[in-house]
Write a protein that holds these residues in place. Structure first.
Motif, PDB file in Angstrom:
ATOM      1  N   ASN A   1       0.803  -1.231   0.000  1.00 54.30           N
ATOM      2  CA  ASN A   1       0.000   0.000   0.000  1.00 54.30           C
ATOM      3  C   ASN A   1       0.834   1.278   0.000  1.00 54.30           C
ATOM      4  OD1 ASN A   1      -2.451  -1.270  -0.212  1.00 54.30           O
ATOM      5  ND2 ASN A   1      -2.749  -1.402   1.999  1.00 54.30           N
ATOM      6  N   LEU A   2       1.891   1.237  -0.791  1.00 53.51           N
ATOM      7  CA  LEU A   2       2.712   2.441  -0.980  1.00 53.51           C
ATOM      8  C   LEU A   2       2.732   2.805  -2.455  1.00 53.51           C
ATOM      9  CD1 LEU A   2       5.966   1.612   1.022  1.00 53.51           C
ATOM     10  CD2 LEU A   2       4.038   2.997   1.802  1.00 53.51           C
ATOM     11  N   ALA A   3       2.767   4.099  -2.718  1.00 61.85           N
ATOM     12  CA  ALA A   3       3.035   4.577  -4.075  1.00 61.85           C
ATOM     13  C   ALA A   3       4.346   5.349  -3.990  1.00 61.85           C
ATOM     14  CB  ALA A   3       1.910   5.488  -4.550  1.00 61.85           C
TER      15      ALA A   3
ATOM     16  N   VAL B   1       4.516   7.776  -0.691  1.00 64.11           N
ATOM     17  CA  VAL B   1       3.281   8.096   0.017  1.00 64.11           C
ATOM     18  C   VAL B   1       2.587   6.782   0.345  1.00 64.11           C
ATOM     19  CG1 VAL B   1       1.862   8.375  -2.065  1.00 64.11           C
ATOM     20  CG2 VAL B   1       1.276   9.637  -0.039  1.00 64.11           C
TER      21      VAL B   1
ATOM     22  N   LEU C   1      -1.002   4.663   1.792  1.00 72.77           N
ATOM     23  CA  LEU C   1      -2.456   4.786   1.840  1.00 72.77           C
ATOM     24  C   LEU C   1      -2.896   5.359   3.181  1.00 72.77           C
ATOM     25  CD1 LEU C   1      -5.148   4.301   0.442  1.00 72.77           C
ATOM     26  CD2 LEU C   1      -5.086   1.936   1.232  1.00 72.77           C
TER      27      LEU C   1
ATOM     28  N   LEU D   1       2.021  10.337  -7.839  1.00 73.18           N
ATOM     29  CA  LEU D   1       1.749   9.780  -6.511  1.00 73.18           C
ATOM     30  C   LEU D   1       0.240   9.770  -6.239  1.00 73.18           C
ATOM     31  CD1 LEU D   1       4.624  11.423  -4.424  1.00 73.18           C
ATOM     32  CD2 LEU D   1       4.421   9.013  -5.064  1.00 73.18           C
TER      33      LEU D   1
ATOM     34  N   GLY E   1      -1.286   6.847  -7.980  1.00 73.59           N
ATOM     35  CA  GLY E   1      -0.971   5.618  -7.242  1.00 73.59           C
ATOM     36  C   GLY E   1      -1.818   5.493  -5.989  1.00 73.59           C
ATOM     37  N   TYR E   2      -1.928   6.595  -5.266  1.00 73.27           N
ATOM     38  CA  TYR E   2      -2.715   6.604  -4.026  1.00 73.27           C
ATOM     39  C   TYR E   2      -4.181   6.241  -4.315  1.00 73.27           C
ATOM     40  CZ  TYR E   2      -5.084   8.361   0.108  1.00 73.27           C
ATOM     41  OH  TYR E   2      -5.886   8.465   1.218  1.00 73.27           O
TER      42      TYR E   2
ATOM     43  N   LEU F   1      -4.540   2.586  -4.908  1.00 73.83           N
ATOM     44  CA  LEU F   1      -4.427   1.821  -3.656  1.00 73.83           C
ATOM     45  C   LEU F   1      -5.739   1.883  -2.875  1.00 73.83           C
ATOM     46  CD1 LEU F   1      -0.866   2.962  -2.454  1.00 73.83           C
ATOM     47  CD2 LEU F   1      -1.481   0.714  -3.364  1.00 73.83           C
TER      48      LEU F   1
ATOM     49  N   ALA G   1       3.671   5.346 -10.377  1.00 71.54           N
ATOM     50  CA  ALA G   1       4.221   5.401  -9.016  1.00 71.54           C
ATOM     51  C   ALA G   1       4.298   3.984  -8.426  1.00 71.54           C
ATOM     52  CB  ALA G   1       3.391   6.324  -8.124  1.00 71.54           C
TER      53      ALA G   1
ATOM     54  N   VAL H   1       2.473   1.464  -8.838  1.00 75.39           N
ATOM     55  CA  VAL H   1       1.186   0.842  -8.520  1.00 75.39           C
ATOM     56  C   VAL H   1       0.533   0.480  -9.851  1.00 75.39           C
ATOM     57  CG1 VAL H   1      -1.076   1.150  -7.443  1.00 75.39           C
ATOM     58  CG2 VAL H   1       0.940   2.261  -6.439  1.00 75.39           C
TER      59      VAL H   1
END
Lengths: 100, 290
Positions: free
Chosen positions: A8-10, A21, A23, B16, B19-20, B23, B132, B134
């Motif tokens: 759960n990281l980007a 960053v 989650l 980012l 990606g966030y 997630l 990012a 993800v």
């Protein structure tokens, strides 16, 4: 000890640093210098001894000092929730490197 | 910091944010498609390298509320709501102090099939791209082109590069596939607006709105007139009338820099009514002249 990036990281590599960053928290953590290099090595699947060995190759540091610095930096990353253990035995990295 | 460095930092932040969002979608089991910006396929030359200002995603319509609620709960502030943002009521803007702005789309302007069907169509042929680090779901190449083309059609001449990359320079077979997709999504009007064939749709009720955007005209009167004529049902017309008269709470909040006081609301309404009357008078005068 074997570490891996937490789930759960980007993250994005930019201008010599990793911008990360999670989650759980949108605060952007910037890992530059050795932190960034360790992050990069973790991403490539390196374990702690391999990270230490690489940094020793890339710097003028002494094995004990580099091993200890890496351990401190990894503990810091763990505290921020950015890395976690992925199994493997707990070893004194500095002495391991020293032995090698 | 130089302009390029600023753009690079913004690009990192947008990546980012994408990606966030993915997630979060994974955690909530919400289906999202990343569009524009870093989600664009590098094969679409001349577009992919451009920097974005915000992260754009299209969310499965029945998942939108769950997703935006979760963003709110995690501290993302609503900047503009669906109804307030544009003539199409398609996107909500949210802002996070660290990751910046995101546009959460519940539909895509120009796709006239119902939004759930449109999303399903895009979802079925989706691909994935790493943003990012993800894995993010993205529409396939043809759908990305149609999305960029219909966006370009709303942007006047600002997106000429997108039209060149997705249509002018596209091979005949790709154009045929994009056209077929536009037919499935009932998006031929938007496609025509992007590719210079808008007048083929002169009888379409939404023609005036797309003509307004395609011409790059600016001005309240022209926009409201086009929105009114494009509204098909009584409900749609009432909606346009309401938007014409009612003060937008999000915009007022931005304007006054906080929660508006009663005095600020009153002042905003007086101003709104005054402008509305002036617009209506102007419209009547135009009509008499014609």
């Amino acid at each position: 000890m074997t570490w891996r990036q937490a789930p759960n990281l980007a993250w994005h590599w930019f201008d010599g640093a990793a911008y990360v960053v999670s989650l759980a928290d949108t605060t952007i953590v910037v890992l530059d210098g050795w932190s960034g290099r360790i992050w990069e090595l973790l991403a490539s699947g390196a374990d702690q001894p391999a990270i230490v060995a690489t940094l020793l190759d890339e710097s003028d540091g002494l094995p004990d000092q580099v091993g200890s610095d890496v351990a401190v930096l990894l503990a810091g990353l763990e505290q921020h929730g950015l890395v976690e253990h992925s199994g493997g035995g707990v070893r004194n990295v500095a002495s391991t490197v020293h032995e090698e | 910091m130089g302009a390029q460095a600023t753009a690079d930092v913004r690009d990192a932040r947008v990546r980012l944010a994408h990606g966030y969002l993915q997630l979060l979608a994974n955690e909530l089991r919400v289906d999202i498609l990343h569009v524009k910006g870093p989600a664009i396929d590098p094969l679409i030359q001349g577009v992919a390298e451009r920097t974005s200002f915000d992260a754009d995603i299209l969310v499965r319509p029945r998942h939108v509320e769950r997703f935006t609620t979760a963003l709110n709960e995690r501290g993302w502030q609503r900047f503009l709501g669906f109804e307030e943002g544009s003539a199409f009521g398609h996107a909500m803007n949210l802002r996070d102090e660290h990751l910046g702005l995101v546009d959460v789309h519940r539909s895509w302007p120009g796709f006239e099939v119902d939004p759930a069907t449109a999303f399903d169509t895009l979802w079925q042929s989706r691909g994935a791209v790493s943003i990012a680090h993800v894995d993010c779901a993205v529409p396939d190449l043809d759908a990305q082109c149609l999305i960029l083309l219909s966006h370009a059609a709303r942007s006047g001449s600002e997106r000429a590069n997108d039209i060149a990359a997705c249509w002018t320079r596209a091979a005949d077979d790709q154009r045929a596939r994009i056209d077929a997709l536009a037919a499935r999504l009932d998006a031929r009007l938007a496609l025509a607006a992007a590719t210079g064939h808008l007048d083929d749709f002169r009888d379409d009720p939404k023609y005036p709105l797309w003509r307004y955007f395609a011409d790059g005209r600016h001005g309240r009167l022209a926009e409201w007139s086009a929105r009114w004529r494009a509204a098909r049902s009584v409900r749609d017309k009432l909606h346009v009338a309401r938007a014409f008269l009612v003060v937008n709470p999000d915009l007022l909040q931005i304007e006054v820099g906080g929660r508006p006081t009663v005095h600020e609301w009153t002042h905003a309404y007086r101003r709104r009514m005054s402008v509305a009357w002036q617009d209506l008078a102007l419209m009547a005068r135009h009509r008499r002249r014609r």
